[in-house]
Design a protein around this motif. Structure first.
Motif, PDB file in Angstrom:
ATOM      1  N   LYS A  83       0.864  -1.169   0.000  1.00 57.76           N
ATOM      2  CA  LYS A  83       0.000   0.000   0.000  1.00 57.76           C
ATOM      3  C   LYS A  83       0.904   1.224   0.000  1.00 57.76           C
ATOM      4  O   LYS A  83       1.981   1.202   0.591  1.00 57.76           O
ATOM      5  CB  LYS A  83      -0.899   0.028   1.235  1.00 57.76           C
ATOM      6  CG  LYS A  83      -1.911  -1.091   1.243  1.00 57.76           C
ATOM      7  CD  LYS A  83      -2.725  -1.069   2.510  1.00 57.76           C
ATOM      8  CE  LYS A  83      -3.652  -2.278   2.532  1.00 57.76           C
ATOM      9  NZ  LYS A  83      -4.214  -2.492   3.859  1.00 57.76           N
ATOM     10  N   ALA A  84       0.454   2.257  -0.676  1.00 57.41           N
ATOM     11  CA  ALA A  84       1.231   3.495  -0.724  1.00 57.41           C
ATOM     12  C   ALA A  84       0.301   4.671  -0.497  1.00 57.41           C
ATOM     13  O   ALA A  84      -0.757   4.767  -1.117  1.00 57.41           O
ATOM     14  CB  ALA A  84       1.936   3.634  -2.069  1.00 57.41           C
ATOM     15  N   SER A  85       0.702   5.530   0.410  1.00 59.39           N
ATOM     16  CA  SER A  85      -0.034   6.771   0.609  1.00 59.39           C
ATOM     17  C   SER A  85       0.871   7.924   0.197  1.00 59.39           C
ATOM     18  O   SER A  85       2.095   7.807   0.205  1.00 59.39           O
ATOM     19  CB  SER A  85      -0.494   6.908   2.062  1.00 59.39           C
ATOM     20  OG  SER A  85       0.604   6.826   2.934  1.00 59.39           O
ATOM     21  N   GLN A  86       0.255   9.036  -0.166  1.00 58.03           N
ATOM     22  CA  GLN A  86       0.989  10.186  -0.681  1.00 58.03           C
ATOM     23  C   GLN A  86       0.977  11.327   0.319  1.00 58.03           C
ATOM     24  O   GLN A  86      -0.042  11.590   0.951  1.00 58.03           O
ATOM     25  CB  GLN A  86       0.343  10.693  -1.969  1.00 58.03           C
ATOM     26  CG  GLN A  86       0.203   9.667  -3.047  1.00 58.03           C
ATOM     27  CD  GLN A  86      -0.638  10.176  -4.211  1.00 58.03           C
ATOM     28  OE1 GLN A  86      -0.899  11.363  -4.335  1.00 58.03           O
ATOM     29  NE2 GLN A  86      -1.067   9.267  -5.066  1.00 58.03           N
ATOM     30  N   GLY A 107      -2.076  12.773   2.445  1.00 57.86           N
ATOM     31  CA  GLY A 107      -3.332  12.654   1.717  1.00 57.86           C
ATOM     32  C   GLY A 107      -4.334  11.793   2.455  1.00 57.86           C
ATOM     33  O   GLY A 107      -5.489  11.707   2.072  1.00 57.86           O
ATOM     34  N   GLY A 108      -3.889  11.127   3.524  1.00 53.51           N
ATOM     35  CA  GLY A 108      -4.781  10.270   4.296  1.00 53.51           C
ATOM     36  C   GLY A 108      -5.217   9.060   3.496  1.00 53.51           C
ATOM     37  O   GLY A 108      -4.673   8.741   2.446  1.00 53.51           O
ATOM     38  N   SER A 109      -6.219   8.383   3.974  1.00 55.19           N
ATOM     39  CA  SER A 109      -6.666   7.158   3.320  1.00 55.19           C
ATOM     40  C   SER A 109      -7.285   7.431   1.956  1.00 55.19           C
ATOM     41  O   SER A 109      -7.380   6.537   1.127  1.00 55.19           O
ATOM     42  CB  SER A 109      -7.653   6.409   4.209  1.00 55.19           C
ATOM     43  OG  SER A 109      -8.781   7.229   4.461  1.00 55.19           O
ATOM     44  N   ALA A 110      -7.697   8.682   1.708  1.00 60.13           N
ATOM     45  CA  ALA A 110      -8.294   9.006   0.410  1.00 60.13           C
ATOM     46  C   ALA A 110      -7.283   8.838  -0.717  1.00 60.13           C
ATOM     47  O   ALA A 110      -7.652   8.570  -1.860  1.00 60.13           O
ATOM     48  CB  ALA A 110      -8.825  10.430   0.409  1.00 60.13           C
TER      49      ALA A 110
END
Length: 159
Positions: A83-86, A107-110
């Protein structure tokens, strides 16, 4: 005679270094993933729709597996899921402004996506065969397109 010895030593060194990866596919796969993860976790500035933005990815839940195949051309296959979040800066008109912007907001889970890559081990090195992502909200999977500069950064790092 001296020239022949030098050529022999150079040939042996070349064969030794070329063969290093093929003797340990799992070790070379781990190194490839470690380099890719380090690359995307360092902030970079990209251009999106004519404006500049700094981005950093946070890789989470990285899982991988290397399996032996019956293929002589690709004796091993590697699979990676993560998983990658920004974290993103504001948009800037000037690249220098984006480069100096140290305020990256999560950016949170969105903005968290699930990624999946498949590699083939060929001629002593790992070759990316497929790189896809799924939006966490929809679950649908699709390949990363060249028109997606943010996700392309991930693909380039894992290539």
């Amino acid at each position: 005679m001296n020239r022949t010895n030098n050529m022999l030593v150079a040939t042996l060194l070349t064969l030794t270094f070329v063969g290093c990866g093929s003797n340990d596919p799992l070790g070379s796969f781990k190194q490839k993933l470690s380099r890719a993860q380090s690359a995307v976790e360092s902030p970079v500035v990209i251009q999106v729709d004519g404006r500049w933005q700094k981005i950093r990815f946070d890789i989470e839940d990285l899982k991988y597996d290397v399996t032996e195949t019956d293929s002589l051309a690709s004796p091993f296959t590697g699979e990676v899921a993560f998983k990658a979040s920004q974290s993103l800066s504001s948009f800037h008109d000037e690249k220098a402004d984006a480069e100096s912007d140290s305020d990256l907001q999560s950016g949170g889970s969105a903005l968290q996506d699930a990624y999946y890559a498949i590699y083939d081990f060929q001629d002593g090195s790992w070759k990316l065969r497929e790189f896809k992502y799924s939006l966490m909200s929809s679950g649908s999977s699709k390949p990363v397109g060249s028109d997606d500069p943010k996700r392309s950064l991930l693909q380039d790092a894992f290539e």
